[in-house]
Design an enzyme around this catalytic site. Structure first.
Site, PDB file in Angstrom:
ATOM      1  N   LYS A   1      -4.198  13.727 -11.806  1.00  0.00           N
ATOM      2  CA  LYS A   1      -5.548  13.307 -11.395  1.00  0.00           C
ATOM      3  C   LYS A   1      -5.691  13.368  -9.874  1.00  0.00           C
ATOM      4  O   LYS A   1      -6.672  13.890  -9.336  1.00  0.00           O
ATOM      5  CB  LYS A   1      -5.832  11.888 -11.878  1.00  0.00           C
ATOM      6  N   ASN A   2      -4.696  12.848  -9.157  1.00  0.00           N
ATOM      7  CA  ASN A   2      -4.811  12.734  -7.699  1.00  0.00           C
ATOM      8  C   ASN A   2      -4.584  14.048  -6.968  1.00  0.00           C
ATOM      9  O   ASN A   2      -4.756  14.113  -5.751  1.00  0.00           O
ATOM     10  CB  ASN A   2      -3.879  11.637  -7.191  1.00  0.00           C
TER      11      ASN A   2
ATOM     12  N   CYS B   1     -12.626  -2.340  -3.802  1.00  0.00           N
ATOM     13  CA  CYS B   1     -11.941  -1.887  -5.029  1.00  0.00           C
ATOM     14  C   CYS B   1     -11.038  -3.023  -5.484  1.00  0.00           C
ATOM     15  O   CYS B   1     -10.630  -3.851  -4.672  1.00  0.00           O
ATOM     16  CB  CYS B   1     -11.154  -0.632  -4.677  1.00  0.00           C
TER      17      CYS B   1
ATOM     18  N   ARG C   1      -9.688  -1.160   1.049  1.00  0.00           N
ATOM     19  CA  ARG C   1      -9.644   0.319   1.086  1.00  0.00           C
ATOM     20  C   ARG C   1     -10.720   0.916   1.977  1.00  0.00           C
ATOM     21  O   ARG C   1     -11.578   1.678   1.527  1.00  0.00           O
ATOM     22  CB  ARG C   1      -9.684   0.899  -0.308  1.00  0.00           C
TER      23      ARG C   1
ATOM     24  N   ASP D   1       1.631   3.405  -6.969  1.00  0.00           N
ATOM     25  CA  ASP D   1       1.014   3.631  -8.278  1.00  0.00           C
ATOM     26  C   ASP D   1       1.996   3.439  -9.426  1.00  0.00           C
ATOM     27  O   ASP D   1       1.594   3.539 -10.590  1.00  0.00           O
ATOM     28  CB  ASP D   1       0.398   5.037  -8.335  1.00  0.00           C
TER      29      ASP D   1
ATOM     30  N   ARG E   1      -9.758   6.288 -17.028  1.00  0.00           N
ATOM     31  CA  ARG E   1     -10.036   6.960 -15.749  1.00  0.00           C
ATOM     32  C   ARG E   1      -8.919   7.894 -15.340  1.00  0.00           C
ATOM     33  O   ARG E   1      -9.135   8.873 -14.640  1.00  0.00           O
ATOM     34  CB  ARG E   1     -10.242   5.925 -14.648  1.00  0.00           C
TER      35      ARG E   1
HETATM   36  C1  EPZ Z   1      -4.600   7.562  -2.876  1.00  0.00           C
HETATM   37  O1  EPZ Z   1      -5.624   6.645  -2.503  1.00  0.00           O
HETATM   38  C2  EPZ Z   1      -4.545   7.551  -4.400  1.00  0.00           C
HETATM   39  N1  EPZ Z   1      -5.843   7.925  -4.921  1.00  0.00           N
HETATM   40  C3  EPZ Z   1      -4.192   6.159  -4.887  1.00  0.00           C
HETATM   41  O2  EPZ Z   1      -4.023   6.218  -6.309  1.00  0.00           O
HETATM   42  C4  EPZ Z   1      -2.862   5.745  -4.296  1.00  0.00           C
HETATM   43  O3  EPZ Z   1      -2.594   4.412  -4.651  1.00  0.00           O
HETATM   44  C5  EPZ Z   1      -2.930   5.849  -2.756  1.00  0.00           C
HETATM   45  O4  EPZ Z   1      -3.326   7.165  -2.355  1.00  0.00           O
HETATM   46  C6  EPZ Z   1      -1.588   5.563  -2.110  1.00  0.00           C
HETATM   47  O5  EPZ Z   1      -0.604   6.409  -2.597  1.00  0.00           O
HETATM   48  C7  EPZ Z   1      -6.170   9.249  -4.940  1.00  0.00           C
HETATM   49  O6  EPZ Z   1      -5.442  10.129  -4.539  1.00  0.00           O
HETATM   50  C8  EPZ Z   1      -7.506   9.583  -5.511  1.00  0.00           C
HETATM   51  P1  EPZ Z   1      -4.658   5.824   1.224  1.00  0.00           P
HETATM   52  P2  EPZ Z   1      -6.179   6.626  -1.000  1.00  0.00           P
HETATM   53  O7  EPZ Z   1      -5.822   6.265   2.034  1.00  0.00           O
HETATM   54  O8  EPZ Z   1      -6.111   7.974  -0.409  1.00  0.00           O
HETATM   55  C9  EPZ Z   1      -5.376   2.190   4.228  1.00  0.00           C
HETATM   56  C10 EPZ Z   1      -4.374   5.641  -8.571  1.00  0.00           C
HETATM   57  O9  EPZ Z   1      -3.914   4.671  -9.176  1.00  0.00           O
HETATM   58  N2  EPZ Z   1      -6.473   3.017   4.791  1.00  0.00           N
HETATM   59  O10 EPZ Z   1      -3.415   6.621   1.314  1.00  0.00           O
HETATM   60  O11 EPZ Z   1      -7.481   5.935  -1.040  1.00  0.00           O
HETATM   61  C11 EPZ Z   1      -5.652   1.762   2.782  1.00  0.00           C
HETATM   62  O12 EPZ Z   1      -6.460   0.639   2.725  1.00  0.00           O
HETATM   63  C12 EPZ Z   1      -4.930   5.466  -7.132  1.00  0.00           C
HETATM   64  O13 EPZ Z   1      -4.406   6.786  -9.035  1.00  0.00           O
HETATM   65  C13 EPZ Z   1      -7.178   2.545   5.886  1.00  0.00           C
HETATM   66  O14 EPZ Z   1      -6.918   1.451   6.389  1.00  0.00           O
HETATM   67  O15 EPZ Z   1      -5.102   5.685  -0.302  1.00  0.00           O
HETATM   68  C14 EPZ Z   1      -4.246   1.540   2.255  1.00  0.00           C
HETATM   69  O16 EPZ Z   1      -3.809   0.279   2.629  1.00  0.00           O
HETATM   70  C15 EPZ Z   1      -5.075   4.029  -6.760  1.00  0.00           C
HETATM   71  N3  EPZ Z   1      -8.194   3.300   6.376  1.00  0.00           N
HETATM   72  C16 EPZ Z   1      -3.452   2.617   2.977  1.00  0.00           C
HETATM   73  O17 EPZ Z   1      -4.206   3.001   4.129  1.00  0.00           O
HETATM   74  C17 EPZ Z   1      -8.515   4.538   5.848  1.00  0.00           C
HETATM   75  O18 EPZ Z   1      -9.445   5.200   6.339  1.00  0.00           O
HETATM   76  C18 EPZ Z   1      -3.161   3.860   2.137  1.00  0.00           C
HETATM   77  O19 EPZ Z   1      -4.366   4.288   1.564  1.00  0.00           O
HETATM   78  C19 EPZ Z   1      -7.773   5.008   4.743  1.00  0.00           C
HETATM   79  C20 EPZ Z   1      -6.748   4.233   4.232  1.00  0.00           C
END
Ligand code: EPZ
Length: 421
Positions: A22-23, A117, A122, A308, A400
């Protein structure tokens, strides 16, 4: 509303085919906005989040058609609209992935802010900051990100304050059509980001440092890309989920169509817990382990242990002989499954971002509530070994991101049924 009725305890057996990731598929669908041609994508997971993003592409004026359940062709040559509306984005925050490609292609777009979320705040500040560094003018108005770059985006050096998976993907796609070279430091190295970069490279975009924290992308100066056909990589998180389902139920199960090299942190922890796992290039077989050892887990960015998989390992740790500790470092609210596992009889204590799990606990079936995608899979894993009947509610969370979960588990011998309230 649908729910799952699961009768335990069961032992699983046989093999299961892992679906596309999915990701990986989500940024890939967004990437089709950069295409000059019809993009053919194989091994596309048949899950709700994919349908949601395809719906968004359609709302923008694109078209898509499935030639079979897992093969789709997307055409975005005649987009008529560059606004990603709240009604779609609120259902799936990964819709933010259209921001980079739309802005880079059209020089303007509007994308609804995703909002909060279940697992955490996030924010998307890192996505926006990087696009501003590439010359975009970004304003937040009425819940929408309004982005302008009339002369196109400019290549520059982006240093992410934090590693962000979709942030990296968004900027890689924005950079692909930009003017000049974009360097991204502290980039995400997740296999899903790697595949996105590899497809763009194989389609003629000059990208170096793929798989490392230092990426360099030479933009096409606004020229759309002829994107090669490809298959989505196997879903490492779905694979890890089935390994935990087998491990907790003392079962022998073989995973097919899997990339063991994407799961090293996961198999490493399973081996620490005493499991033996045989792998080939694209299969993995986990063997029974009647005395599961406790484990220490800290969730981090790839290639370290994935957040995850945190919930699924918590379920597994409820059956370990002793005390495990699980520290969640990526998301501030990713322990929603704890209270539901406690309802099944698990012994879990929470202290801030760390959960302490003491086992083995005898679990017994009851009603539990899914809260987010991975938490709900942990509940299903635990319900398979709980004495009696468990009803897992709000399974729309599962749909999902897991393709045909109850069918696949049923084929492995689980007593699982989808019913409607
Ligand atoms: C991706 O989310 C995945 N989703 C998530 O999987 C996964 O948990 C996550 O990466 C971490 O591996 C998809 O790929 C669609 P991040 P993403 O930006 O990209 C902070 C699942 O279960 N952050 O790497 O949204 C954020 O809050 C889902 O399939 C900021 O502060 O995660 C987090 O603490 C859930 N500002 C950390 O960075 C930003 O602009 C990592 O988030 C962006 C992120």
């Amino acid at each position: 509303m649908d729910y799952l009725e699961i009768t335990g305890p069961v032992t699983l057996h046989g093999s299961v085919k892992i679906s596309g990731a999915k990701n990986a598929a989500l940024p890939i669908i967004a990437m089709s906005l950069l295409a000059n041609n019809t993009v053919r994508i194989g091994n596309m997971p048949a899950v709700v989040d994919i349908k949601t993003l395809l719906k968004l592409i359609e709302n923008l004026g694109g078209t898509f058609s499935f030639s079979d359940e897992n093969t789709v062709e997307i055409n975005t040559c005649c987009l008529t609209n560059t606004k990603a509306t709240y009604d779609i984005v609120k259902t799936m925050r990964a819709s933010i992935l259209v921001l980079g490609p739309l802005l880079s292609r059209f020089g303007h777009c509007e994308v609804s802010l995703p909002g909060g979320c279940a697992i955490g705040q996030r924010p998307i500040d890192l996505h926006l900051k990087a696009l501003e560094q590439m010359g975009a003018k970004i304003t937040i108005h009425a819940g929408y990100v309004q982005a302008e770059a009339p002369n196109g985006l400019q290549g520059t050096h982006i240093i992410f304050d934090k590693i962000t998976v979709t942030g990296t993907a968004n900027i890689v796609m924005a950079a692909a059509l930009a003017n000049g070279i974009t360097r991204i430091s502290n980039a995400a190295r997740e296999p899903e980001v790697v595949q996105l970069c590899e497809i763009l490279r194989d389609s003629g975009v000059v990208i170096t440092g793929i798989g490392t924290a230092e990426l360099s992308i030479e933009g096409t100066k606004g020229k759309l890309i002829d994107i090669v056909a490809f298959d989505v990589i196997p879903d490492r998180i779905e694979a890890g989920t089935y390994l935990c389902a087998a491990g907790i139920s003392n079962s022998t199960v073989t995973l097919q169509n899997v990339r063991p090299d994407h799961l090293e942190a996961v198999t490493g922890k399973l081996e620490e817990m005493g499991f033996k796992i045989d792998t080939t290039e694209n299969t993995m077989t986990i063997h029974p382990n009647s005395s599961i050892k406790p484990v220490t887990i800290i969730t981090q960015e790839y290639p370290a242990f994935p957040t995850d998989m945190q919930a699924q390992f918590m379920a597994l740790a409820t059956q370990a002989d002793g005390t495990s500790t699980i520290e969640e470092r990526l998301f501030e609210n990713r322990f929603m499954h704890v209270s539901e596992l406690q309802r099944l009889g698990a012994d879990i204590k929470l202290n801030g971002h760390t959960a302490t799990v003491t086992g083995p606990s005898a679990l017994s079936g009851t009603d539990i509530m899914a809260t987010d995608l991975r938490a709900s899979s942990a509940m299903v894993i635990a319900a398979n070994i709980a004495e009696g009947v468990t009803q897992v509610h709000r399974i729309y969370h599962l749909d999902r991101g897991y393709e045909n979960l109850e069918k696949k588990l049923g084929n492995l011998g689980a007593k699982i049924e989808r019913l409607s309230e």
